[in-house]
Write an enzyme that holds these catalytic residues in place. Structure first.
Site, short mmCIF file in Angstrom:
data_model
loop_
_atom_site.label_atom_id
_atom_site.label_comp_id
_atom_site.label_asym_id
_atom_site.label_seq_id
_atom_site.Cartn_x
_atom_site.Cartn_y
_atom_site.Cartn_z
N HIS A 302 -6.69 -51.02 -29.45
CA HIS A 302 -5.72 -52.10 -29.31
C HIS A 302 -4.31 -51.58 -29.60
O HIS A 302 -3.33 -52.01 -29.00
CB HIS A 302 -6.01 -53.25 -30.29
CG HIS A 302 -7.09 -54.16 -29.82
ND1 HIS A 302 -8.40 -53.96 -30.11
CD2 HIS A 302 -7.03 -55.28 -29.07
CE1 HIS A 302 -9.11 -54.92 -29.57
NE2 HIS A 302 -8.31 -55.74 -28.93
N ASP A 375 -12.24 -52.32 -20.25
CA ASP A 375 -11.80 -53.10 -21.39
C ASP A 375 -10.40 -53.64 -21.05
O ASP A 375 -9.79 -53.26 -20.04
CB ASP A 375 -11.77 -52.22 -22.65
CG ASP A 375 -11.97 -53.02 -23.93
OD1 ASP A 375 -11.75 -54.24 -23.91
OD2 ASP A 375 -12.33 -52.42 -24.95
#
Length: 447
Positions: A302, A375
């Protein structure tokens, strides 16, 4: 994931659009981050508005010791719903492929490119925070009929509102899209839930998957998948970004942590496969994640770069075992993570953009011909190094089919379209991904 195929008679009866109505999904959202850590951040504001703006909570970081589910992260009896991985007859295979031929022949290049994206409803429509589907959704899908939508907590307020949202979105999708919409959510159980454990949603709540795995009881894992699948199906979803198939070989890993079923590859496969079966038996498409395995890494994709030092032989002994077994089992959807594996590829390209990992390892070595979804492409590991357009084109070139949540959907869409038009991505390559996506969607309806 290899899914079962569908007969024309079924398509005409309970068929694609009947299922899409039951498992509806369409939305509007702009910038939530989701992926390896299962976290989401608030959407960026947009100029337009549809209905009732909401605020998305940001969940706490995960750790192996945490045990209770947190905010972040119309049922059927087990076994009564469709089993997505059941083998289909050659006749049904042929009918499905013929139907896909007709659908692809009727789609424009623009429609095919749009089919590669799963985005938030806000990113699709430009609305601040979407809780209902109406004219903005219709106009956006008429312009860019995306492959699917992903919902977050700000989109999901009450049981009645969620059902209305997904039903209306699916209805609009049936009216304007060539293929059913993917209506998706992150619902692993444990820390990563969008519905479970929330006030107003009377659904089962499960402990983290590490504790489930510690019981070494595949029946318990099936119970988790079946229960989650039951309420997701009842709320109109048709795809869940679960199970987590990461083998936790690095005990200091806090990105996956207690989301993993354990450190033994065969145990992880046993448990993940039963969660997936429970989901499928309730009509929910599972997604095995995060290829090539996030359990050995340090660092959070992230925020930025994360990698594994293992070579291919080492990965094949541990992290890749659940994914290799999923391929052998005929599963139809796998998520590619943003982790790098320089010991395999010789460089630091994230797996989600790596031809060596997606095509070379997953497709050619392991034999996977199902749908590869990236993702979330708005995560730091991608956004810090690539523009939205660069990342989207690279992912398709690497062998991915579905592009999840680019930071700038419009830029990503335009870049892929331009790459097709100038031959960087061949039309045959585009059709291959749309065919895989369509095959997965149509197979749902044969059950």
């Amino acid at each position: 994931m290899g899914i079962a195929l569908v007969a024309v008679a079924v398509l005409a009866g309970t068929g694609i659009y009947a299922l899409a109505g039951r498992l509806s999904l369409n939305m509007e959202k702009n910038g939530n981050k989701v992926g390896a850590s299962g976290q989401e951040s608030p959407p960026a504001a947009a100029s337009a508005r549809e209905e009732r703006p909401q605020v998305t909570e940001t969940p706490p970081k995960l750790s192996v010791s945490e045990g209770d589910p947190s905010e972040d992260s119309a049922s059927k009896a087990a076994g009564s719903g469709p089993s997505v991985s059941e083998s289909a007859s050659p006749a049904r295979d042929s009918l499905l492929e013929e139907r896909l031929d007709r659908i692809l022949d009727g789609m424009t290049t623009e429609e095919k490119v749009a089919q590669l994206f799963i985005v938030t409803p806000e990113a699709l429509t430009g609305v601040d925070s979407v809780t209902q589907a109406g004219d903005s959704t219709r106009k956006a899908l008429e312009s860019r009929p995306v492959g699917g939508l992903i919902y977050f907590r700000n989109n999901l307020q009450t049981p009645e509102q969620v059902r209305d949202l997904t039903e209306n979105t699916a209805r609009i999708g049936r009216e304007v899209c060539s293929l059913p919409l993917i209506l998706s959510v992150d619902e692993e159980g444990g820390k990563v839930t969008r519905i479970g454990g929330r006030a107003g949603f009377d659904v089962p709540v499960f402990s983290n998957m590490w504790e489930i795995g510690a019981q070494n009881d595949p029946g318990k894992a099936y119970e988790v998948g079946s229960a989650i699948g039951s309420y997701l199906s009842g709320y109109g979803f048709n795809l869940d970004f679960a199970p987590d198939a990461d083998v936790l070989t690095n005990p200091d890993n806090q990105v996956i942590g207690n989301r993993s079923f354990g450190s033994d590859p065969e145990l992880v496969w046993s448990m993940a496969s039963q969660v997936a079966k429970g989901l499928k038996d309730q009509g929910i498409q599972p997604v095995y994640k995060h290829f090539p395995g996030h359990g050995a890494t340090l660092g959070d994709t992230h925020d930025g770069f994360s990698y594994t030092e293992k070579n291919l032989d080492q990965l094949l002994e541990a992290e890749l075992v659940p994914f290799a077994n999923a391929v052998k089992n005929g599963e139809s959807c796998i998520m590619a993570a943003h982790i790098a594996a320089p010991g395999v590829t010789g460089d630091e390209t994230p797996a989600s953009l790596s031809h060596a990992l997606i095509t070379g390892v997953l497709r050619e070595k392991l034999g996977f011909d199902g749908v590869v979804v990236t993702d979330a492409l708005n995560m730091g590991a991608i956004q810090n190094l690539y523009s939205s357009g660069e990342a989207a084109v690279a992912a398709v070139e690497a062998g991915a089919d579905l592009l999840l949540m680019p930071a700038d959907f419009n830029a990503a869409y335009e870049a892929v379209l331009a790459a097709v038009e100038d031959g960087t991505i061949t039309r045959e390559r585009l059709d291959l991904s749309v065919r895989r996506i369509g095959r997965m969607k149509l197979a749902w309806d044969q059950q």
